[in-house]
Write an enzyme that holds these catalytic residues in place. Structure first.
Site, mmCIF file in Angstrom:
data_model
loop_
_atom_site.group_PDB
_atom_site.id
_atom_site.type_symbol
_atom_site.label_atom_id
_atom_site.label_comp_id
_atom_site.label_asym_id
_atom_site.label_seq_id
_atom_site.Cartn_x
_atom_site.Cartn_y
_atom_site.Cartn_z
ATOM 1 N N ASP A 90 -2.166 5.511 -4.326
ATOM 2 C CA ASP A 90 -0.849 5.457 -4.985
ATOM 3 C C ASP A 90 0.120 4.479 -4.327
ATOM 4 O OD1 ASP A 90 -0.474 6.979 -2.672
ATOM 5 O OD2 ASP A 90 0.951 8.349 -3.612
ATOM 6 N N ASN A 91 -0.035 4.260 -3.014
ATOM 7 C CA ASN A 91 0.873 3.340 -2.304
ATOM 8 C C ASN A 91 0.278 3.063 -0.930
ATOM 9 O OD1 ASN A 91 2.574 6.288 -2.305
ATOM 10 N ND2 ASN A 91 2.124 5.416 -0.302
ATOM 11 N N ASP A 133 -4.046 9.140 -1.454
ATOM 12 C CA ASP A 133 -2.598 9.179 -1.266
ATOM 13 C C ASP A 133 -2.237 8.475 0.039
ATOM 14 O OD1 ASP A 133 0.080 9.734 -1.156
ATOM 15 O OD2 ASP A 133 -0.139 11.861 -1.627
ATOM 16 N N ASP A 134 -1.500 7.400 -0.049
ATOM 17 C CA ASP A 134 -1.047 6.633 1.126
ATOM 18 C C ASP A 134 -2.202 5.964 1.869
ATOM 19 O OD1 ASP A 134 1.303 7.871 0.366
ATOM 20 O OD2 ASP A 134 1.810 8.662 2.344
ATOM 21 N N CYS A 139 5.040 7.927 -3.902
ATOM 22 C CA CYS A 139 4.083 8.795 -4.621
ATOM 23 C C CYS A 139 4.400 9.069 -6.087
ATOM 24 C CB CYS A 139 3.952 10.125 -3.886
ATOM 25 S SG CYS A 139 3.440 9.974 -2.162
ATOM 26 N N LYS A 160 -3.322 16.349 -5.917
ATOM 27 C CA LYS A 160 -1.853 16.292 -5.874
ATOM 28 C C LYS A 160 -1.308 15.692 -7.170
ATOM 29 C CE LYS A 160 1.542 13.431 -3.610
ATOM 30 N NZ LYS A 160 1.964 12.789 -2.371
ATOM 31 N N LYS A 216 4.141 1.696 3.267
ATOM 32 C CA LYS A 216 4.676 2.602 2.243
ATOM 33 C C LYS A 216 6.204 2.518 2.165
ATOM 34 C CE LYS A 216 5.036 7.536 1.227
ATOM 35 N NZ LYS A 216 4.488 8.875 1.478
ATOM 36 N N HIS A 218 2.354 15.838 -8.492
ATOM 37 C CA HIS A 218 3.617 15.185 -8.111
ATOM 38 C C HIS A 218 4.369 14.506 -9.247
ATOM 39 C CE1 HIS A 218 5.728 13.690 -4.212
ATOM 40 N NE2 HIS A 218 6.408 14.586 -4.908
ATOM 41 N N HIS A 239 -2.212 11.241 3.129
ATOM 42 C CA HIS A 239 -0.786 11.557 3.290
ATOM 43 C C HIS A 239 -0.651 12.553 4.441
ATOM 44 C CE1 HIS A 239 3.250 13.000 2.371
ATOM 45 N NE2 HIS A 239 3.371 12.086 1.412
ATOM 46 N N ARG A 272 2.505 7.438 -9.550
ATOM 47 C CA ARG A 272 1.670 8.265 -10.429
ATOM 48 C C ARG A 272 2.192 8.273 -11.859
ATOM 49 N NH1 ARG A 272 -1.093 11.771 -6.428
ATOM 50 N NH2 ARG A 272 -0.697 10.516 -4.592
ATOM 51 N N SER A 321 3.800 16.758 -2.467
ATOM 52 C CA SER A 321 3.173 16.294 -1.225
ATOM 53 C C SER A 321 2.956 17.437 -0.236
ATOM 54 C CB SER A 321 4.035 15.216 -0.567
ATOM 55 O OG SER A 321 4.148 14.116 -1.432
HETATM 56 MG MG MG Z 1 1.599 8.349 -1.647
#
Ligand code: MG
Length: 455
Positions: A255-256, A32-33, A71, A124, A271, A126, A203, A75, A149
């Site tokens: 994811d990003n 994540d991130d 996020c 996660k 992001k 989300h 994240h 997804r 998150s």
């Molecule tokens: Mg993310």
């Protein structure tokens, strides 16, 4: 040959046949991130020996995109193979959201469940935290993780549909996720399985266990990524221990792009932006004997492609709705260096801002203020650029040199293609596109934020 030998040999042959017939297991690990430039195998400085080994034993993509720089929408596309703007999850879902990934969209887990896969989501989610949107209602047999998150309150840990910890102890989360993953692999090794493992980190707020805290020379972010790398090593070790390596496709991505910490490498932006740093992600794939070892793939690919690619490899039927992703097995298997594909759109929220085609990236719209600035002024608006900007992101990865004036034909072709594609989106998305185009922008320098024209 005696009777016992005969049975031993025929039983062995039957096992080998079953192994060949059996569709591959899928392990999809998602950070994540995580930045494009964070991992050692992408030129980063954080120690990531397990991910580097995964890259060395498989393929590493250099032009792999998430379908959105945030996020939830990212997804949504990973799970459905469709743009988040098509499936009704164009923006991040907060802890008070009452919606989620709509029921009439089919997830990868549902497709594989129909092929008798054992399915598990750890981490996660989300895509909606109300009971009807949780993983266990979207094709997963089990779920262990946080529903949104870790910077959203209440921070809760769930098992299936029950809250088991509030607030969640973040520092031990990666450890506990990993233990859960190893238990799932242990109990699922006898049948095809799909492990979807979307980590909570890096994240923010960052947290690492005592064993990793203070270990990286690159601070807490480094500690967190080192622990994530350790977790990947544990999962790979379990596959080895259970003799599953040769029949398991392992995929890794994020994811990003990175938020306030973390490195996008040479890419511009972070992001929440449609500059490359917001959406271009590490992507690794390993399947010994089927995917070449140590190959670097420069062809354009997207998280949208995971559903069609995995579905075909697993013999699963595709969803009834049309997909935006394509089967990238020719890239993963090293058979092709790139694929002919439709223009890839970059959305932020409901707005299309850029498009990618071959080596070209066209920017057509941008927010009037920097995303995530400390106090964003009121009235942030998505504005058309006075002149579209064109970047050759193969030769110019940090989008520093606009070449639109030199390539009017490419600009025209891409604009025409965007126009056609946008007609296929739901009404609110088409309307947002039309409204943006109708807005007037005053002059600003190429590459700058656009300003609304004085009325
Ligand atoms: Mg993310």
């Amino acid at each position: 040959m005696n009777r016992r030998e005969f049975f031993r040999i025929t039983a062995g042959a039957a096992t080998a046949l079953r192994a060949a017939d059996r569709p591959p297991n899928i392990v999809l690990i998602f950070a994540d991130d995580l930045g494009y430039g964070d991992l050692g195998c992408y030129g980063g400085s954080i120690r990531t020996p397990n991910l580097d080994r995964l890259a060395a034993e498989g393929v590493r993509f250099t032009h792999f995109y998430s379908a959105n720089p945030l996020c939830s929408p990212s997804r949504a596309s990973l799970m459905t193979g469709r743009y988040p703007t098509r499936v009704g999850v164009p923006r991040v879902l907060g802890p008070k959201a009452t919606d989620g990934l709509p029921d009439d969209e089919t997830t990868l887990a549902q497709l594989l469940k129909a092929r008798n896969y054992k399915t598990m989501c750890i981490g996660k989610w989300h895509l909606g935290h109300l009971p009807q949107y949780l993983p266990t209602r979207r094709g997963f047999d089990g779920y262990f993780g946080i529903p949104y998150s870790n910077d959203m309150t209440p921070t809760i840990l769930m098992r299936n549909s029950a809250v088991i910890e509030n607030p969640v102890r973040l520092e031990t989360l990666t450890q506990r996720y990993t233990e859960e993953a190893l238990r799932f692999l242990e109990r699922s090794k006898g049948s095809p399985f799909f492990l979807y493992f979307p980590h909570t980190f890096p994240h923010i707020p960052l947290a690492a266990s005592a064993r990793f805290r203070g270990r990286s020379p690159l601070g807490l972010y480094g500690d967190v990524v080192e622990e994530l790398d350790w977790s990947v090593g544990e999962v790979l070790g379990a596959l080895r221990k259970h003799g599953l390596v040769d029949n398991t496709l392992v995929l890794f991505s994020s994811d990003n792009g990175p938020w306030y910490q973390g490195s996008p490498g040479r890419l511009r932006g972070r992001k929440g932006m449609t500059w490359e740093g917001g959406v271009r992600e590490p992507f690794l794939g390993r399947w010994p004997g089927r995917i070449p070892a140590g190959k670097v793939i420069g062809g354009v690919a997207s998280a949208l492609d995971v559903v069609p690619t995995v579905a075909r490899l697993c013999g699963a039927a595709l969803p009834s709705k049309p997909l935006d992703g394509i089967d990238i097995w020719p890239l993963l298997s090293g058979a092709r260096a790139e694929l002919d594909r439709e223009v890839l759109l970059y959305f932020d929220n409901i707005y299309v801002q850029c498009a990618r085609w071959k080596q070209w990236k066209l920017h057509i719209a941008r927010y009037s203020v920097a995303r995530w600035s400390p106090a964003p002024p009121e009235g942030v608006v998505n504005l058309p650029l006075r002149q579209p900007e064109l970047y050759n992101v193969v030769d110019d990865p940090d989008e520093s040199y606009d070449v639109a004036p030199e390539n009017p034909q490419i600009v025209r072709q891409m604009l025409a293609r965007i126009e056609e594609l946008m007609k296929t989106f739901p009404e609110p998305i088409r309307q947002a596109y039309a409204e943006t185009k109708a807005r007037k922008t005053s002059w600003t320098a190429v590459g700058n934020l656009p300003k609304p024209a004085a009325p």
